[in-house]
Design an enzyme around this catalytic site. Structure first.
Site, PDB file in Angstrom:
ATOM      1  N   GLU A  26       5.698  -0.446  -6.780  1.00 47.95           N
ATOM      2  CA  GLU A  26       4.908  -0.456  -5.536  1.00 47.95           C
ATOM      3  C   GLU A  26       3.672   0.437  -5.654  1.00 47.95           C
ATOM      4  OE1 GLU A  26       5.494  -3.195  -3.691  1.00 47.95           O
ATOM      5  OE2 GLU A  26       7.573  -2.545  -3.510  1.00 47.95           O
ATOM      6  N   HIS A  27       2.530  -0.097  -5.225  1.00 49.53           N
ATOM      7  CA  HIS A  27       1.227   0.575  -5.292  1.00 49.53           C
ATOM      8  C   HIS A  27       0.861   0.946  -6.722  1.00 49.53           C
ATOM      9  CE1 HIS A  27       0.205   1.140  -0.929  1.00 49.53           C
ATOM     10  NE2 HIS A  27       1.473   0.789  -0.852  1.00 49.53           N
ATOM     11  N   THR A  28       1.343   0.163  -7.635  1.00 50.61           N
ATOM     12  CA  THR A  28       0.968   0.358  -9.046  1.00 50.61           C
ATOM     13  C   THR A  28      -0.102  -0.642  -9.457  1.00 50.61           C
ATOM     14  OG1 THR A  28       2.890  -1.008  -9.557  1.00 50.61           O
ATOM     15  CG2 THR A  28       3.145   1.351  -9.874  1.00 50.61           C
ATOM     16  N   SER A  60      -3.722 -24.206  13.276  1.00 52.90           N
ATOM     17  CA  SER A  60      -2.609 -23.394  12.790  1.00 52.90           C
ATOM     18  C   SER A  60      -1.365 -23.711  13.619  1.00 52.90           C
ATOM     19  CB  SER A  60      -2.946 -21.903  12.918  1.00 52.90           C
ATOM     20  OG  SER A  60      -1.750 -21.148  12.955  1.00 52.90           O
ATOM     21  N   GLY A 114       3.519 -10.290   8.438  1.00 55.47           N
ATOM     22  CA  GLY A 114       3.442  -8.844   8.635  1.00 55.47           C
ATOM     23  C   GLY A 114       4.703  -8.100   8.219  1.00 55.47           C
ATOM     24  N   SER A 120      -0.370 -13.257   3.801  1.00 54.41           N
ATOM     25  CA  SER A 120      -1.816 -13.507   3.740  1.00 54.41           C
ATOM     26  C   SER A 120      -2.242 -13.998   2.359  1.00 54.41           C
ATOM     27  CB  SER A 120      -2.602 -12.262   4.149  1.00 54.41           C
ATOM     28  OG  SER A 120      -2.302 -11.199   3.299  1.00 54.41           O
ATOM     29  N   GLU A 152      -9.588 -11.255   0.067  1.00 55.42           N
ATOM     30  CA  GLU A 152      -8.999 -10.120   0.795  1.00 55.42           C
ATOM     31  C   GLU A 152      -9.834  -8.851   0.644  1.00 55.42           C
ATOM     32  OE1 GLU A 152      -5.021  -9.741   1.700  1.00 55.42           O
ATOM     33  OE2 GLU A 152      -4.377 -11.558   0.661  1.00 55.42           O
ATOM     34  N   ASP A 164       0.131  -9.797  -5.468  1.00 53.33           N
ATOM     35  CA  ASP A 164       0.592 -10.865  -4.567  1.00 53.33           C
ATOM     36  C   ASP A 164      -0.030 -12.208  -4.926  1.00 53.33           C
ATOM     37  OD1 ASP A 164       1.696  -8.676  -3.409  1.00 53.33           O
ATOM     38  OD2 ASP A 164       0.413  -8.671  -1.632  1.00 53.33           O
TER      39      ASP A 164
END
Ligand code: GLA
Length: 355
Positions: A26-28, A60, A114, A120, A152, A164
């Site tokens: 994560e966050h790598t 949508s 979310g 997203s 993004e 992602d």
């Protein structure tokens, strides 16, 4: 509601992209490190056709709302349509020879939004795949991921990494996707049959997530400045000189990333060796580091993780960008019934999903 109900003609192209669960790492990604996600069955589907109405018309299903527009200007209040406009903007910007072609677009999705499973990115990848088919631009899956990230970062303005988009575009269900986020080299590794991954929804919507995410991003960039390196992900634990970081908070954040990268490499080895105990242990260590050094967990999430382990999971952790969302647990398939029975004492079955 279907495409035909809304636009009164048939669609000409359809494509889709899946959500992902990050198993570890994560966050790598935006620090040039490693990640190990996998695809989920949840997906977003896009149908398009040309129209003669001189405007883009997008419906949508989730928002039960249609938006019409003629330019790609971003809204001032973060509307869902910005993702669509952003994809069109980036796509046409890359393909200046393609004349602006007005389209009907129908968006449907089974992805909970979310919750840290990249709804997203799946939306952007699905739109870009559909445009790629429609205009026959013959992009590789990797290139589609890079364009989706551009949407993004440059259009929406979230400082995300590439994990992602890459897994959503290239990943395969029940395979772990080991990615070197700097070179974008990847391996698809079979998840052993007896390993069951389960998601539990903490039902915490991450409203504050984007600002907290960007704050962490900036803290890690600061750590890189202190250390005088371009990418924190290039630092091995043995080379990590903590004395160079003259700020306690930044040091904690950096510690998470340096140790997390090492865990991803070990997790890849343990999946290849089918060693469920080691993989589970690494997930637990990852959660501790994510919660304590990165301060990205919440009390509700920690409780799910603790209960999951007490119910027989080999490992459990918060997955995704942090601050709520889903947890992922690894359970030996022989013990799934027992684990589930116990978890159902605390959580509703509609919040528990098999990966
Ligand atoms: C979000 C971002 C990813 C990654 C994760 C944290 O999902 O989009 O790029 O940074 O958070 O691992």
């Amino acid at each position: 509601m279907s495409f035909k109900d809304i636009f009164h003609i048939d669609y000409s192209v359809i494509n889709s992209a899946h959500a992902r669960v990050n198993l570890i790492g994560e966050h790598t990604d935006y620090t040039g490190g490693y990640v190990l996600p996998s695809l989920l069955n949840f997906k977003t589907t896009i149908q398009i056709s040309k129209n003669q109405n001189k405007q883009y018309q997008v419906y949508s299903e989730h928002f039960t709302e249609q938006k019409n527009f003629t330019d790609f200007l971003k809204s001032t209040n973060n509307e869902w349509i910005d993702y669509v406009k952003g994809c069109l903007f980036v796509f046409y910007d890359e393909n200046k020879h393609i004349p602006n072609t007005h389209l009907n677009m129908f968006i449907s999705s089974t992805i909970p939004m979310g919750r840290g499973i990249s709804s997203s990115s799946a939306l952007c990848v699905a739109i870009l795949k559909t445009l790629n088919d429609f205009f026959n631009t013959q992009y590789s899956e990797k290139h589609i991921a890079i364009l989706a990230q551009k949407v993004e970062r440059d259009y929406i303005g979230v400082s995300g990494g590439i994990m992602d988009q890459m897994v959503s575009s290239i990943g395969i269900h029940r395979k772990a996707f080991f990615l070197d986020c700097l070179s974008l080299k990847f391996e698809l590794i079979d998840i052993p049959e007896e390993w069951g991954f389960y998601l539990v929804d903490s039902a915490v919507q991450r409203n504050l997530r984007d600002s907290a995410y960007n704050e962490r991003y900036n803290q890690l960039k600061k750590a890189e400045e202190f250390l005088g390196v371009e990418y924190l992900g290039s630092i091995k634990p043995k080379q990590f000189d903590e004395n160079k970081i003259n700020d306690k908070l930044i040091l904690k954040r950096a510690k998470h990333v340096v140790s997390e990268n090492e865990r991803v490499i070990q997790a890849k080895q343990s999946i290849l060796k089918k060693d469920i105990k080691i993989f589970g242990k690494l997930m637990n260590e990852s959660h501790q580091s994510y919660a304590r050094d990165f301060d990205a967990s919440t009390r509700d999430v920690d409780l799910i993780v603790d209960r999951s382990i007490a119910s027989g999971a080999e490992g459990a952790r918060l997955t995704g960008g942090g601050f709520g969302g889903f947890t992922v647990s690894l359970i030996n398939k022989n013990f799934i019934q027992e684990w589930k029975k116990n978890m159902l004492k605390f959580y509703d079955s509609k919040n528990i999903f098999e990966v």
